[in-house]
Design a protein around this motif. Sequence first.
Motif, PDB file in Angstrom:
ATOM      1  N   LEU A   1      34.053  82.056   6.194  1.00 20.98           N
ATOM      2  CA  LEU A   1      33.125  81.111   5.184  1.00 20.98           C
ATOM      3  C   LEU A   1      34.509  80.461   4.244  1.00 20.98           C
ATOM      4  O   LEU A   1      35.088  81.167   3.500  1.00 20.98           O
ATOM      5  N   TYR A   2      34.139  79.093   4.333  1.00 22.38           N
ATOM      6  CA  TYR A   2      35.007  78.495   2.983  1.00 22.38           C
ATOM      7  C   TYR A   2      33.982  77.980   1.885  1.00 22.38           C
ATOM      8  O   TYR A   2      33.150  77.344   2.008  1.00 22.38           O
ATOM      9  N   LEU A   3      34.677  78.227   0.840  1.00 24.52           N
ATOM     10  CA  LEU A   3      33.949  77.926  -0.577  1.00 24.52           C
ATOM     11  C   LEU A   3      34.897  76.963  -1.366  1.00 24.52           C
ATOM     12  O   LEU A   3      36.032  77.547  -1.507  1.00 24.52           O
ATOM     13  N   SER A   4      34.435  76.024  -1.490  1.00 29.28           N
ATOM     14  CA  SER A   4      34.902  74.924  -2.423  1.00 29.28           C
ATOM     15  C   SER A   4      36.446  74.825  -1.992  1.00 29.28           C
ATOM     16  O   SER A   4      37.329  74.849  -2.192  1.00 29.28           O
ATOM     17  N   TYR A   5      36.184  74.310  -0.593  1.00 27.10           N
ATOM     18  CA  TYR A   5      37.362  74.223   0.280  1.00 27.10           C
ATOM     19  C   TYR A   5      38.267  72.635   0.182  1.00 27.10           C
ATOM     20  O   TYR A   5      39.410  72.894   0.434  1.00 27.10           O
TER      21      TYR A   5
ATOM     22  N   ASN B   1      30.930  76.454   5.468  1.00 34.49           N
ATOM     23  CA  ASN B   1      31.695  75.619   4.680  1.00 34.49           C
ATOM     24  C   ASN B   1      30.796  74.954   3.637  1.00 34.49           C
ATOM     25  O   ASN B   1      30.024  74.318   3.906  1.00 34.49           O
ATOM     26  N   ILE B   2      31.175  75.382   2.278  1.00 35.97           N
ATOM     27  CA  ILE B   2      30.337  74.754   1.256  1.00 35.97           C
ATOM     28  C   ILE B   2      31.478  74.226   0.454  1.00 35.97           C
ATOM     29  O   ILE B   2      32.361  74.647  -0.186  1.00 35.97           O
ATOM     30  N   GLY B   3      31.382  72.776   0.247  1.00 40.31           N
ATOM     31  CA  GLY B   3      32.382  71.933  -0.572  1.00 40.31           C
ATOM     32  C   GLY B   3      32.327  70.675  -0.701  1.00 40.31           C
ATOM     33  O   GLY B   3      31.009  70.027  -0.233  1.00 40.31           O
TER      34      GLY B   3
ATOM     35  N   VAL C   1      36.545  85.436   4.016  1.00 40.40           N
ATOM     36  CA  VAL C   1      35.976  84.202   3.142  1.00 40.40           C
ATOM     37  C   VAL C   1      37.283  83.650   2.423  1.00 40.40           C
ATOM     38  O   VAL C   1      38.087  84.653   2.079  1.00 40.40           O
ATOM     39  N   ASN C   2      37.129  82.579   2.390  1.00 39.32           N
ATOM     40  CA  ASN C   2      38.395  81.698   1.719  1.00 39.32           C
ATOM     41  C   ASN C   2      37.823  80.952   0.651  1.00 39.32           C
ATOM     42  O   ASN C   2      36.839  79.877   0.946  1.00 39.32           O
ATOM     43  N   ILE C   3      38.400  80.869  -0.538  1.00 41.66           N
ATOM     44  CA  ILE C   3      37.757  80.053  -1.618  1.00 41.66           C
ATOM     45  C   ILE C   3      38.997  79.243  -2.028  1.00 41.66           C
ATOM     46  O   ILE C   3      40.178  80.005  -2.536  1.00 41.66           O
TER      47      ILE C   3
END
Length: 203
Positions: free
Chosen positions: A88-92, A64-66, A116-118
């Motif tokens: 993987l979560y980006l800008s969650y 998780n990157i956010g 991957v969830n953005i």
Amino acid sequence: FTMQGGTIFGGNVSLGGSNTVYLGQSLTIGSSQTWSDTGYLNMLVHVAGVTFANQGTMTVAGGNIGGWGYSGFTFNNSGTITNTSGTLYLSYYGGDTLTNTGPITSLSAGANYSSVNIGSSSSAVVTNGNVIEASTTGTGGYSSYLNVGSGTGAAVTNTGTIEASVTGTGYATAHVGDGSTTTVTNPGLLEATGTNTALYLGY
């Protein structure tokens, strides 16, 4: 570990297991650098106005990157991001922004599932000028999954390619703009290539 107060370091970063990096300042991964984690990698800010820039190569197995609820989080990716398993979560988080000019891949290359969830939360902003894909290349019959802009009121602009691709056996699915009142502006390419692929727009 925590980065704050002007912390500076160079070189590659290799992590084992599940790890969390707390950002109290902006961070850039340089073009010659690699970050990898064999487990779940969290990169979470704990102050407002942080920019995280990846110009190098990141290979992770979920994470998780956010912005973690702090305002003004911006993620600029001009490098390569590959998720090899897990989600993987980006800008969650709500209001997070991601600007992408490098490849982001949800990769299933064997006996693994990858997702991957953005831009999954409210008012997220996603701008893509390269390739974001769910890619299945293995022969194990597993699957890759991609979801871009599922948050309420999210905004997605795509001038590059968002796709689901299968070159082996298995499945690949891409969703774009699934959120309530999400807007999608697409002068680019949305596609599903290969057998057992699916692309959903505003689903």
